[in-house]
Motif scaffolding. Structure first.
Motif, PDB file in Angstrom:
ATOM      1  N   TYR A  37       0.569   1.643  -8.165  1.00 57.24           N
ATOM      2  CA  TYR A  37       0.914   0.218  -8.055  1.00 57.24           C
ATOM      3  C   TYR A  37       2.101   0.070  -7.108  1.00 57.24           C
ATOM      4  CZ  TYR A  37       2.324  -4.516  -9.441  1.00 57.24           C
ATOM      5  OH  TYR A  37       2.658  -5.841  -9.433  1.00 57.24           O
ATOM      6  N   PRO A  48     -11.787   3.042  -0.780  1.00 61.91           N
ATOM      7  CA  PRO A  48     -10.805   4.117  -0.582  1.00 61.91           C
ATOM      8  C   PRO A  48     -11.324   5.193   0.358  1.00 61.91           C
ATOM      9  CG  PRO A  48     -11.889   4.374  -2.700  1.00 61.91           C
ATOM     10  CD  PRO A  48     -12.377   3.072  -2.131  1.00 61.91           C
ATOM     11  N   ARG A  60      -0.344  -4.310  -4.395  1.00 60.52           N
ATOM     12  CA  ARG A  60      -1.389  -3.296  -4.192  1.00 60.52           C
ATOM     13  C   ARG A  60      -1.556  -2.482  -5.462  1.00 60.52           C
ATOM     14  NH1 ARG A  60      -0.775   2.143  -4.906  1.00 60.52           N
ATOM     15  NH2 ARG A  60       1.057   2.165  -3.555  1.00 60.52           N
ATOM     16  N   VAL A  95      -1.962   1.624   1.356  1.00 61.21           N
ATOM     17  CA  VAL A  95      -3.316   1.637   0.810  1.00 61.21           C
ATOM     18  C   VAL A  95      -3.999   2.948   1.177  1.00 61.21           C
ATOM     19  CG1 VAL A  95      -3.638  -0.862   0.729  1.00 61.21           C
ATOM     20  CG2 VAL A  95      -4.181   0.361   2.834  1.00 61.21           C
ATOM     21  N   GLN A  96      -4.753   3.492   0.235  1.00 59.99           N
ATOM     22  CA  GLN A  96      -5.494   4.724   0.482  1.00 59.99           C
ATOM     23  C   GLN A  96      -6.857   4.365   1.069  1.00 59.99           C
ATOM     24  OE1 GLN A  96      -3.691   7.513  -0.085  1.00 59.99           O
ATOM     25  NE2 GLN A  96      -2.085   6.129  -0.795  1.00 59.99           N
ATOM     26  N   ALA A  97      -6.832   3.725   2.233  1.00 60.25           N
ATOM     27  CA  ALA A  97      -8.057   3.233   2.866  1.00 60.25           C
ATOM     28  C   ALA A  97      -7.849   3.178   4.373  1.00 60.25           C
ATOM     29  CB  ALA A  97      -8.418   1.845   2.333  1.00 60.25           C
ATOM     30  N   SER A 143      -3.936   0.708  -6.735  1.00 60.23           N
ATOM     31  CA  SER A 143      -4.933   1.739  -6.472  1.00 60.23           C
ATOM     32  C   SER A 143      -5.591   2.085  -7.801  1.00 60.23           C
ATOM     33  CB  SER A 143      -4.280   2.983  -5.863  1.00 60.23           C
ATOM     34  OG  SER A 143      -3.670   2.669  -4.623  1.00 60.23           O
ATOM     35  N   TRP A 152     -10.456  -6.281  -1.863  1.00 60.98           N
ATOM     36  CA  TRP A 152     -10.773  -4.913  -2.260  1.00 60.98           C
ATOM     37  C   TRP A 152     -11.088  -4.096  -1.014  1.00 60.98           C
ATOM     38  CZ3 TRP A 152     -14.647  -5.066  -6.999  1.00 60.98           C
ATOM     39  CH2 TRP A 152     -14.079  -5.812  -8.040  1.00 60.98           C
ATOM     40  N   GLU A 168      -9.145   0.115  -3.741  1.00 61.23           N
ATOM     41  CA  GLU A 168      -7.794  -0.338  -3.411  1.00 61.23           C
ATOM     42  C   GLU A 168      -7.802  -1.862  -3.489  1.00 61.23           C
ATOM     43  OE1 GLU A 168      -5.008   1.897  -2.274  1.00 61.23           O
ATOM     44  OE2 GLU A 168      -6.419   3.062  -3.485  1.00 61.23           O
TER      45      GLU A 168
END
Length: 232
Positions: A130, A121, A92, A159-161, A94, A118, A63
């Protein structure tokens, strides 16, 4: 517990067109004490000369968040996105299963100053994506404004985090407090200016790593711009 890492303790690479400080191990810089902090994997403080930049290159399973401090950055990617981001914009990307992109200083002669972030993920192999949002100075003045989160709450980018990012502008008598949930840690990076973090004075480029504390307090700022990362 609060640990401070000073600006001059970071990794540094000057390529002429790119002057970059690395808070964590990156490229030819490796420090086994600073590989990542929770999901925060890269925090590069980049200055890019006018007309220069990164040609098309690939990423996957990361991410990537870009935060512009001055100047403008032109972005193009293999998903068909193209835009120019400026101070106040948060981008962002991904990378997921794979994406190609390029980033160039949008000005032929003025320097661009930005933070390249950064995040690891939560799961590998996701779909590339995006997103771009704007957060004006008024949104961050004297307060911590959420700019990135796993659920996109309060208008932040998603965000995938397992990480949330807040931004603040602190000057004079302004003060911002942030409650840390049990089991969470904070990484505070001073992008410019100076201020106190839980009573400790930090200058531009300095960072504070905070764990086993109930709260983070930002105060006594001198034109400070700050990012706070909430991670496990």
């Amino acid at each position: 517990m609060l640990a401070i890492r000073r600006s001059d303790e970071r990794g540094h690479a000057n390529h002429g067109w790119l002057d970059s400080f690395h808070s964590f191990s990156f490229a030819d810089y490796f420090d086994d004490q600073h590989v990542h902090y929770g999901a925060l994997r890269v925090l590069n403080d980049d200055r890019i000369a006018g007309g220069k930049g990164f040609g098309a290159h690939g990423h996957r399973d990361m991410e990537i968040v870009t935060y512009v401090l001055s100047g403008a950055l032109a972005h193009r990617d293999s998903m068909g996105n193209g835009s120019t981001i400026r101070p106040g914009d948060v981008q962002r990307m991904s990378a997921g299963t794979g994406v190609m992109h390029s980033e160039f200083n949008a000005s032929p002669d003025e320097e661009a100053h930005l933070l390249q972030i950064w995040l690891l993920p939560s799961a590998r192999g996701g779909a590339p994506g995006y997103e771009e949002k704007r957060f004006d100075d008024a949104d961050k003045r004297g307060r911590l404004r959420l700019i990135a989160s796993p659920d996109g709450r309060d208008g932040s980018v998603t965000v995938q985090a397992d990480a949330s990012i807040h931004a603040a502008l602190i000057d004079g008598d302004e003060r911002a407090d942030y409650a840390l949930a049990t089991g969470r840690r904070a990484y505070v990076h001073v992008a410019r200016g100076a201020l106190e973090v839980n009573g400790q004075r930090l200058n531009a480029g300095d960072a504070a790593m905070i764990e086993a504390e109930a709260a983070v307090t930002l105060a006594h700022g001198d034109q400070a711009e700050v990012l706070l990362f909430d991670v496990a």
